[in-house]
Scaffold this motif. Structure first.
Motif, short mmCIF file in Angstrom:
data_model
loop_
_atom_site.label_atom_id
_atom_site.label_comp_id
_atom_site.label_asym_id
_atom_site.label_seq_id
_atom_site.Cartn_x
_atom_site.Cartn_y
_atom_site.Cartn_z
N SER A 170 0.83 -1.21 0.00
CA SER A 170 0.00 0.00 0.00
C SER A 170 0.87 1.26 0.00
O SER A 170 0.56 2.24 -0.69
CB SER A 170 -0.91 0.03 1.22
OG SER A 170 -1.80 -1.04 1.15
N VAL A 171 1.97 1.24 0.77
CA VAL A 171 2.87 2.40 0.84
C VAL A 171 3.49 2.65 -0.54
O VAL A 171 3.56 3.80 -1.00
CB VAL A 171 3.99 2.17 1.90
CG1 VAL A 171 5.12 3.17 1.74
CG2 VAL A 171 3.41 2.28 3.30
N MET A 175 -4.46 12.89 0.02
CA MET A 175 -3.25 12.31 0.61
C MET A 175 -3.50 11.90 2.07
O MET A 175 -3.11 10.81 2.49
CB MET A 175 -2.10 13.33 0.56
CG MET A 175 -1.36 13.32 -0.78
SD MET A 175 -0.19 14.67 -0.93
CE MET A 175 1.07 14.18 0.20
N VAL A 176 -4.17 12.81 2.80
CA VAL A 176 -4.46 12.50 4.21
C VAL A 176 -5.39 11.28 4.29
O VAL A 176 -5.16 10.35 5.06
CB VAL A 176 -5.10 13.72 4.92
CG1 VAL A 176 -5.53 13.37 6.33
CG2 VAL A 176 -4.09 14.88 4.95
N GLY A 177 -6.45 11.29 3.44
CA GLY A 177 -7.39 10.17 3.41
C GLY A 177 -6.69 8.86 3.08
O GLY A 177 -6.92 7.83 3.73
N ASN A 232 -4.89 1.18 7.76
CA ASN A 232 -5.85 0.10 8.02
C ASN A 232 -5.72 -1.07 7.05
O ASN A 232 -6.11 -2.18 7.37
CB ASN A 232 -7.28 0.65 7.98
CG ASN A 232 -7.52 1.63 9.12
OD1 ASN A 232 -7.05 1.40 10.24
ND2 ASN A 232 -8.19 2.73 8.82
N HIS A 233 -5.19 -0.78 5.84
CA HIS A 233 -5.03 -1.84 4.84
C HIS A 233 -3.61 -1.83 4.30
O HIS A 233 -3.37 -1.34 3.18
CB HIS A 233 -6.04 -1.65 3.69
CG HIS A 233 -7.46 -1.56 4.15
ND1 HIS A 233 -8.20 -2.67 4.48
CD2 HIS A 233 -8.26 -0.49 4.36
CE1 HIS A 233 -9.41 -2.28 4.86
NE2 HIS A 233 -9.47 -0.96 4.80
#
Lengths: 257, 112
Positions: free
Chosen positions: A103-104, A151-153, A160-161
């Motif tokens: 995800s990152v 970006m924050v979202g 969480n994922h």
């Protein structure tokens, strides 16, 4: 004094040539020459259309084809991408909150794509439509606010994922890697005489550094850590915006004199 | 691009080089001179890509000088030795082409 339409055309030309990686000196020269031409043309009652022959896009392309590309453009674009990646990752490393997962990686790739190519396309589209007007600045504001909000979202979604975790380490290892990278990302721009980039890296990491020191190496999830880093970030952002407004007003005053 | 557009593009290079060979000049003045001589079908801005091309090939050189109107510095063009050589080649080719095309077009008209 040129008409708004002419100024809009010259701004379009500058942005288009910049985004195509043309040399600054060449861009300035052709802009000055066309400005000179437009002044005479408008004084004789002609419009921008007389220059472009109807299609601004085709005309700018015909100019662009004759200008050589800046040889350093690709090299600097790659360096800028590496720099941006560093700016996104180093604060997380310093806070000890970094974990390399799918995800990152996807998040950083998306931010880089939208933050560079996307921004160029959107900025060009906005300027082409509204020129140098209030609407342009409002549209910029809306775009960048939406970008920051996304970006924050996305950061919350990543937490969480996380997807598949590729590498993780403890807080102290993260901190050491972060400190080394921070030094590199400050020293290299300084050597390349890009003081602004060095300062920007430092300021982006400063909230995490101060929060880390004040909380005595506390967890980035603790309430005091979050508050301190948020306050420092807010103070830096307000100061930077204040300095930018002050210098731009000073520049405007200088130009009008 | 149509055949006639391509032809105009090639001729404009030679025409502008010819004008610059007559003395130092600048963008807007070149355009005025082209219009005075009834050079057909050019949009005002089309001279600038040509000027960039001529400059890139070393046929003309540029210098920034104060304009007569007292505004910011203006870019003036002068022809170089290389440009004079190219102009001589162009003139030669043009006279052959002009003769050949006139003969050909006359025969086309006769066929009608």
């Amino acid at each position: 004094m040129l008409s708004k339409e002419a100024e809009k055309f010259l701004l379009n030309l500058r942005l288009e040539l910049m985004s195509r990686g043309k040399k600054d000196k060449d861009i300035q020269e052709i802009e000055a020459e066309l400005r000179d031409h437009l002044k005479e043309a408008e004084a004789h009652g002609q419009s921008v259309e007389s220059i472009t022959g109807g299609s601004v896009k085709d005309y700018i392309r015909s100019i662009s084809e004759e200008l050589p590309r800046d040889k350093g453009f690709i090299k600097y674009s790659i360096l800028l991408l590496i720099y941006l990646l560093g700016v996104f990752i180093i604060p997380d490393l310093i806070s000890g909150d970094f974990e390399l997962n799918t995800s990152v990686i996807l998040y950083n790739l998306a931010v880089l794509a939208i933050g560079t190519v996307g921004t160029i396309i959107i900025v060009k589209k906005i300027v082409t439509k509204y020129g140098d007007s209030k609407k342009t600045y409002i549209s910029y504001g809306i775009f960048f606010s939406l970008f920051m909000a996304s970006m924050v979202g996305a950061q919350f979604i990543i937490r969480n994922h996380p997807g598949i975790v590729i590498a993780e380490s403890n807080q102290s290892v993260n901190l050491i890697i972060g400190a080394i990278l921070l030094s590199i990302f400050i020293i290299v721009p300084l050597i390349m005489k890009q003081g602004f980039l060095a300062l920007f890296t430092f300021l982006i990491c400063l909230p995490e550094i101060i929060a880390k020191i004040v909380t005595g190496g506390g967890s980035p999830e603790s309430e005091s850590y979050v508050w301190i880093s948020a306050i420092v970030f807010f103070v830096i952002a307000i100061t930077a915006i204040g300095i930018l407004i002050y210098t731009s007003k000073k520049e405007d005053k200088k130009t009008s004199n | 691009m149509s055949v006639s557009d391509q032809m105009m593009k090639g001729l404009l290079d030679g025409a502008i080089l010819g004008l610059i060979s007559q003395g130092e000049t600048y963008g807007y003045e070149i355009l005025e001179k082209l219009k005075e001589r009834d050079f057909p079908e050019i949009s005002d801005g089309s001279i600038y890509p040509v000027l960039l091309r001529l400059s890139k090939k070393g046929y003309v050189q540029t210098e920034l000088k104060k304009s007569d109107t007292g505004g910011p510095k203006r870019k003036y063009y002068t022809i170089t030795d290389k440009g004079l050589e190219e102009l001589a080649v162009f003139r030669n080719k043009w006279s052959y082409l002009n003769k050949g095309m006139n003969n050909l077009m006359r025969s086309v008209e006769d066929a009608k």
